[in-house]
Design a protein around this motif. Structure first.
Motif, PDB file in Angstrom:
ATOM      1  N   UNK A  59      -6.256   7.566 117.123  1.00  0.00           N
ATOM      2  CA  UNK A  59      -5.779   6.091 116.722  1.00  0.00           C
ATOM      3  C   UNK A  59      -4.897   5.935 115.689  1.00  0.00           C
ATOM      4  N   UNK A  60      -4.158   6.720 115.322  1.00  0.00           N
ATOM      5  CA  UNK A  60      -2.942   6.576 114.232  1.00  0.00           C
ATOM      6  C   UNK A  60      -4.072   6.527 112.271  1.00  0.00           C
ATOM      7  N   UNK A  61      -4.774   6.976 112.411  1.00  0.00           N
ATOM      8  CA  UNK A  61      -5.412   6.542 111.372  1.00  0.00           C
ATOM      9  C   UNK A  61      -5.341   7.506 110.824  1.00  0.00           C
ATOM     10  N   UNK A  62      -4.305   8.121 109.552  1.00  0.00           N
ATOM     11  CA  UNK A  62      -3.826   9.027 108.993  1.00  0.00           C
ATOM     12  C   UNK A  62      -4.844   9.065 107.013  1.00  0.00           C
ATOM     13  N   UNK A  63      -4.682  10.348 106.513  1.00  0.00           N
ATOM     14  CA  UNK A  63      -4.207  10.053 104.918  1.00  0.00           C
ATOM     15  C   UNK A  63      -4.027   9.156 104.410  1.00  0.00           C
TER      16      UNK A  63
END
Length: 172
Positions: free
Chosen positions: A62-66
């Protein structure tokens, strides 16, 4: 009843569906909220009773990274589930690693945003964490009950930002 072959095929189909991006979406307010939080020096993370696939595959798909979510705590890794207070304490400890100071985080300086009265709101409150709930699907009766029981309830994360601004809390 279903035979074991059919049951296995059904399980595999469900498992693969929920392991793909097709079963999930990022709410339109999530990225703006996370960007706002990061600009204000807030540490954001995921605290979920979902399995670790969320962290390993779903969130990255979903494109949610650190960059957006600095830490992740999943019940399977912790061997505990919300509302167990130890889950919230574990999340606090994970978040501390991303602070500029080496001082411990006081629970009263933490905000937990959830969607379940017992697991999220009451669980957070038991350890002294501020809790708010999101009513994403306009379940007015349920949201009204949460409010009657003392929970701040909002439609989306932008409402949470406004609430924080009105509350006069110091950020970062």
């Amino acid at each position: 009843t279903m035979d074991s072959h059919t049951a296995e095929m059904l399980f595999q189909r469900i498992y693969s569906t929920f392991g793909s991006i097709n079963a999930y979406e990022v709410f339109p307010d999530a990225i703006p909220f996370l960007n706002w939080a990061n600009r204000h020096g807030l540490v954001c993370g995921v605290l979920s009773n979902a399995d670790e696939r969320y962290g390993d595959s779903v969130l990255p798909m979903l494109g949610l990274t650190h960059d957006e979510l600095q830490f992740q705590c999943f019940s399977k890794d912790l061997r505990l589930e919300k509302p167990d207070p130890r889950v919230f304490v574990a999340a606090i400890h994970k978040g501390e690693a991303f602070l500029a100071t080496n001082e411990p985080i006081e629970p009263s300086n933490v905000l937990h945003i959830g969607n379940d009265f017992q697991k999220d709101f009451e669980g957070a409150r038991r350890v002294g964490i501020h809790g708010v709930l999101l009513d994403r699907y306009k379940e007015d009766e349920l949201a009204g009950e949460w409010r009657r029981r003392g929970a701040p309830v909002f439609r989306d994360l932008l409402d949470v930002v406004e609430f924080l601004g009105r509350s006069g809390c110091t950020l970062g």
